[in-house]
Write a protein that holds these residues in place. Sequence first.
Motif, PDB file in Angstrom:
ATOM      1  N   GLN A   1      10.719 -11.043   8.283  1.00 31.67           N
ATOM      2  CA  GLN A   1      11.939 -11.816   8.552  1.00 31.67           C
ATOM      3  C   GLN A   1      12.620 -12.314   7.286  1.00 31.67           C
ATOM      4  OE1 GLN A   1      10.857 -14.787  11.462  1.00 31.67           O
ATOM      5  NE2 GLN A   1      10.816 -13.298  13.111  1.00 31.67           N
ATOM      6  N   TYR A   2      12.345 -11.677   6.179  1.00 34.63           N
ATOM      7  CA  TYR A   2      13.149 -11.867   4.979  1.00 34.63           C
ATOM      8  C   TYR A   2      12.907 -10.664   4.074  1.00 34.63           C
ATOM      9  CZ  TYR A   2       8.993 -13.589   2.415  1.00 34.63           C
ATOM     10  OH  TYR A   2       7.762 -13.724   1.832  1.00 34.63           O
ATOM     11  N   THR A   3      13.765 -10.496   3.074  1.00 31.61           N
ATOM     12  CA  THR A   3      13.665  -9.323   2.217  1.00 31.61           C
ATOM     13  C   THR A   3      12.512  -9.485   1.238  1.00 31.61           C
ATOM     14  OG1 THR A   3      16.044  -8.949   2.387  1.00 31.61           O
ATOM     15  CG2 THR A   3      14.878  -7.848   0.587  1.00 31.61           C
ATOM     16  N   LEU A   4      11.571  -8.575   1.315  1.00 31.77           N
ATOM     17  CA  LEU A   4      10.431  -8.598   0.411  1.00 31.77           C
ATOM     18  C   LEU A   4      10.845  -8.127  -0.980  1.00 31.77           C
ATOM     19  CD1 LEU A   4       7.830  -7.022   2.847  1.00 31.77           C
ATOM     20  CD2 LEU A   4       7.767  -9.360   1.989  1.00 31.77           C
ATOM     21  N   PRO A   5      10.037  -8.393  -1.999  1.00 33.37           N
ATOM     22  CA  PRO A   5      10.332  -7.841  -3.331  1.00 33.37           C
ATOM     23  C   PRO A   5      10.494  -6.325  -3.245  1.00 33.37           C
ATOM     24  CG  PRO A   5       8.517  -9.397  -3.436  1.00 33.37           C
ATOM     25  CD  PRO A   5       8.806  -9.183  -1.979  1.00 33.37           C
ATOM     26  N   PRO A   6      11.294  -5.731  -4.118  1.00 37.65           N
ATOM     27  CA  PRO A   6      11.618  -4.299  -3.991  1.00 37.65           C
ATOM     28  C   PRO A   6      10.449  -3.360  -4.272  1.00 37.65           C
ATOM     29  CG  PRO A   6      12.532  -5.197  -6.026  1.00 37.65           C
ATOM     30  CD  PRO A   6      12.018  -6.366  -5.234  1.00 37.65           C
ATOM     31  N   ASN A   7       9.592  -3.705  -5.198  1.00 39.65           N
ATOM     32  CA  ASN A   7       8.565  -2.763  -5.646  1.00 39.65           C
ATOM     33  C   ASN A   7       7.226  -2.983  -4.933  1.00 39.65           C
ATOM     34  OD1 ASN A   7      10.490  -1.769  -7.401  1.00 39.65           O
ATOM     35  ND2 ASN A   7       9.794  -2.990  -9.127  1.00 39.65           N
ATOM     36  N   VAL A   8       7.265  -2.890  -3.615  1.00 37.92           N
ATOM     37  CA  VAL A   8       6.043  -3.128  -2.840  1.00 37.92           C
ATOM     38  C   VAL A   8       5.810  -2.019  -1.809  1.00 37.92           C
ATOM     39  CG1 VAL A   8       6.199  -5.635  -3.114  1.00 37.92           C
ATOM     40  CG2 VAL A   8       7.189  -4.550  -1.080  1.00 37.92           C
ATOM     41  N   ILE A   9       4.564  -1.977  -1.308  1.00 41.43           N
ATOM     42  CA  ILE A   9       4.156  -1.087  -0.220  1.00 41.43           C
ATOM     43  C   ILE A   9       3.581  -1.959   0.885  1.00 41.43           C
ATOM     44  CG2 ILE A   9       2.578   0.766   0.479  1.00 41.43           C
ATOM     45  CD1 ILE A   9       2.499   1.620  -2.472  1.00 41.43           C
ATOM     46  N   CYS A  10       3.876  -1.636   2.126  1.00 46.17           N
ATOM     47  CA  CYS A  10       3.311  -2.363   3.262  1.00 46.17           C
ATOM     48  C   CYS A  10       2.314  -1.468   3.988  1.00 46.17           C
ATOM     49  CB  CYS A  10       4.408  -2.790   4.234  1.00 46.17           C
ATOM     50  SG  CYS A  10       5.635  -3.908   3.513  1.00 46.17           S
ATOM     51  N   ALA A  11       1.132  -2.017   4.273  1.00 43.17           N
ATOM     52  CA  ALA A  11       0.096  -1.237   4.966  1.00 43.17           C
ATOM     53  C   ALA A  11      -0.914  -2.174   5.607  1.00 43.17           C
ATOM     54  CB  ALA A  11      -0.625  -0.308   3.989  1.00 43.17           C
ATOM     55  N   GLY A  12      -1.256  -1.897   6.874  1.00 40.94           N
ATOM     56  CA  GLY A  12      -2.264  -2.696   7.566  1.00 40.94           C
ATOM     57  C   GLY A  12      -1.784  -4.095   7.917  1.00 40.94           C
ATOM     58  N   GLY A  13      -2.595  -4.798   8.712  1.00 39.96           N
ATOM     59  CA  GLY A  13      -2.306  -6.182   9.062  1.00 39.96           C
ATOM     60  C   GLY A  13      -1.318  -6.366  10.197  1.00 39.96           C
ATOM     61  N   TYR A  14      -0.694  -5.278  10.672  1.00 41.82           N
ATOM     62  CA  TYR A  14       0.342  -5.355  11.695  1.00 41.82           C
ATOM     63  C   TYR A  14       0.087  -4.270  12.730  1.00 41.82           C
ATOM     64  CZ  TYR A  14       5.022  -5.111  13.796  1.00 41.82           C
ATOM     65  OH  TYR A  14       6.084  -5.100  14.673  1.00 41.82           O
ATOM     66  N   ASN A  15       0.043  -4.665  14.026  1.00 40.38           N
ATOM     67  CA  ASN A  15      -0.319  -3.744  15.107  1.00 40.38           C
ATOM     68  C   ASN A  15      -1.701  -3.134  14.891  1.00 40.38           C
ATOM     69  OD1 ASN A  15       1.945  -4.147  16.657  1.00 40.38           O
ATOM     70  ND2 ASN A  15       3.067  -2.407  15.811  1.00 40.38           N
ATOM     71  N   THR A  16      -2.561  -3.848  14.215  1.00 39.04           N
ATOM     72  CA  THR A  16      -3.930  -3.407  13.954  1.00 39.04           C
ATOM     73  C   THR A  16      -4.772  -4.617  13.582  1.00 39.04           C
ATOM     74  OG1 THR A  16      -5.341  -2.031  12.555  1.00 39.04           O
ATOM     75  CG2 THR A  16      -3.391  -2.953  11.529  1.00 39.04           C
ATOM     76  N   GLU A  17      -6.074  -4.513  13.729  1.00 41.10           N
ATOM     77  CA  GLU A  17      -6.975  -5.583  13.316  1.00 41.10           C
ATOM     78  C   GLU A  17      -7.508  -5.335  11.909  1.00 41.10           C
ATOM     79  OE1 GLU A  17      -9.987  -5.858  16.261  1.00 41.10           O
ATOM     80  OE2 GLU A  17      -8.652  -6.665  17.812  1.00 41.10           O
ATOM     81  N   LYS A  18      -6.974  -4.316  11.235  1.00 37.65           N
ATOM     82  CA  LYS A  18      -7.480  -3.923   9.929  1.00 37.65           C
ATOM     83  C   LYS A  18      -6.521  -4.337   8.813  1.00 37.65           C
ATOM     84  CE  LYS A  18      -9.894   0.060  11.889  1.00 37.65           C
ATOM     85  NZ  LYS A  18     -10.033   1.543  11.884  1.00 37.65           N
ATOM     86  N   GLY A  19      -7.091  -4.841   7.709  1.00 38.82           N
ATOM     87  CA  GLY A  19      -6.286  -5.227   6.561  1.00 38.82           C
ATOM     88  C   GLY A  19      -7.144  -5.934   5.533  1.00 38.82           C
ATOM     89  N   PHE A  20      -6.510  -6.391   4.455  1.00 38.73           N
ATOM     90  CA  PHE A  20      -7.264  -7.127   3.447  1.00 38.73           C
ATOM     91  C   PHE A  20      -7.267  -8.609   3.770  1.00 38.73           C
ATOM     92  CE2 PHE A  20      -2.980  -6.649   1.308  1.00 38.73           C
ATOM     93  CZ  PHE A  20      -2.626  -7.989   1.288  1.00 38.73           C
ATOM     94  N   CYS A  21      -8.007  -9.389   2.948  1.00 36.45           N
ATOM     95  CA  CYS A  21      -8.082 -10.831   3.166  1.00 36.45           C
ATOM     96  C   CYS A  21      -8.207 -11.523   1.811  1.00 36.45           C
ATOM     97  CB  CYS A  21      -9.264 -11.167   4.074  1.00 36.45           C
ATOM     98  SG  CYS A  21      -9.174 -12.837   4.818  1.00 36.45           S
ATOM     99  N   GLN A  22      -8.210 -12.836   1.802  1.00 41.98           N
ATOM    100  CA  GLN A  22      -8.307 -13.582   0.557  1.00 41.98           C
ATOM    101  C   GLN A  22      -9.603 -13.213  -0.181  1.00 41.98           C
ATOM    102  OE1 GLN A  22      -6.202 -14.699   2.950  1.00 41.98           O
ATOM    103  NE2 GLN A  22      -4.778 -14.461   1.266  1.00 41.98           N
ATOM    104  N   GLY A  23      -9.467 -13.000  -1.481  1.00 37.17           N
ATOM    105  CA  GLY A  23     -10.604 -12.561  -2.285  1.00 37.17           C
ATOM    106  C   GLY A  23     -10.526 -11.078  -2.618  1.00 37.17           C
ATOM    107  N   ASP A  24      -9.603 -10.356  -1.937  1.00 37.52           N
ATOM    108  CA  ASP A  24      -9.402  -8.922  -2.217  1.00 37.52           C
ATOM    109  C   ASP A  24      -8.277  -8.687  -3.224  1.00 37.52           C
ATOM    110  OD1 ASP A  24     -11.380  -8.045  -0.439  1.00 37.52           O
ATOM    111  OD2 ASP A  24     -10.013  -8.141   1.260  1.00 37.52           O
TER     112      ASP A  24
END
Length: 246
Positions: free
Chosen positions: A37-60
Amino acid sequence: MCSVAGWGKTETNNTSNDLRVVSVSIINKEVCNGTWQYTLPPNVICAGGYNTEKGFCQGDSGGPLVCNGIAVGVVSFNRNNNCDYPNVPNVYTDISKYRDWLKHTLSGKAPLNKLVKTLPIPKDEIKLKEGEICSVAGWGKTENKDFTVDDMRVVNVSLLNPKLCQRIWGPGLPPKVICAGGYNTNKGFCQGDSGGPLVCNGMAVGVVSFNRLRNCKYPDVPNVYTDISKYLQWINKNMKTKECVK
């Protein structure tokens, strides 16, 4: 399908002593921006964490996003320190957008001078003194809602008694850590400083790991660093091989 690995938490309130790996799907940037719901920084990739139970967490933080055997991204941030997915997409720095900078920076040995120096690490396991003044530096946020800074910042922090830190954090605090700053002071690290050094007496003794609930409005609870001296055997072994760890 890509993969991300790390020693971070496995759930919002749990920690892990083992390296974990999980497969995640790349998410369309427009979908990612719309979900955040806002514009993310331009030089990024989005993966995991959405429509799934898989993703990274704090400490990664700082870990690699690997696709087809190539490191394409670096673990950056999720939302509100929340790893109870599905939530919003995980966000990684896109390595390919920094190729020119990397080639220029890593094209040879760094020239050492008055402004560029190396930091030694402990030769043996060390015991740090409670109340000792150390420093931590980084390009991270200066407050919760701020953006990351363009200039490296440094701040002095006091080391805390490990038992006091354990009592404040409770049973979720992992072993082999150092606690400094963030408690009984308005000084400490913030998001974007992950991986930076905790320096005591001119020696790198810790690595920025995590705070609580992505909160940098201190005083709060102690900041937590990985204790480098507890991993010397692993570091020395892998430095001698001169190969990437698999």
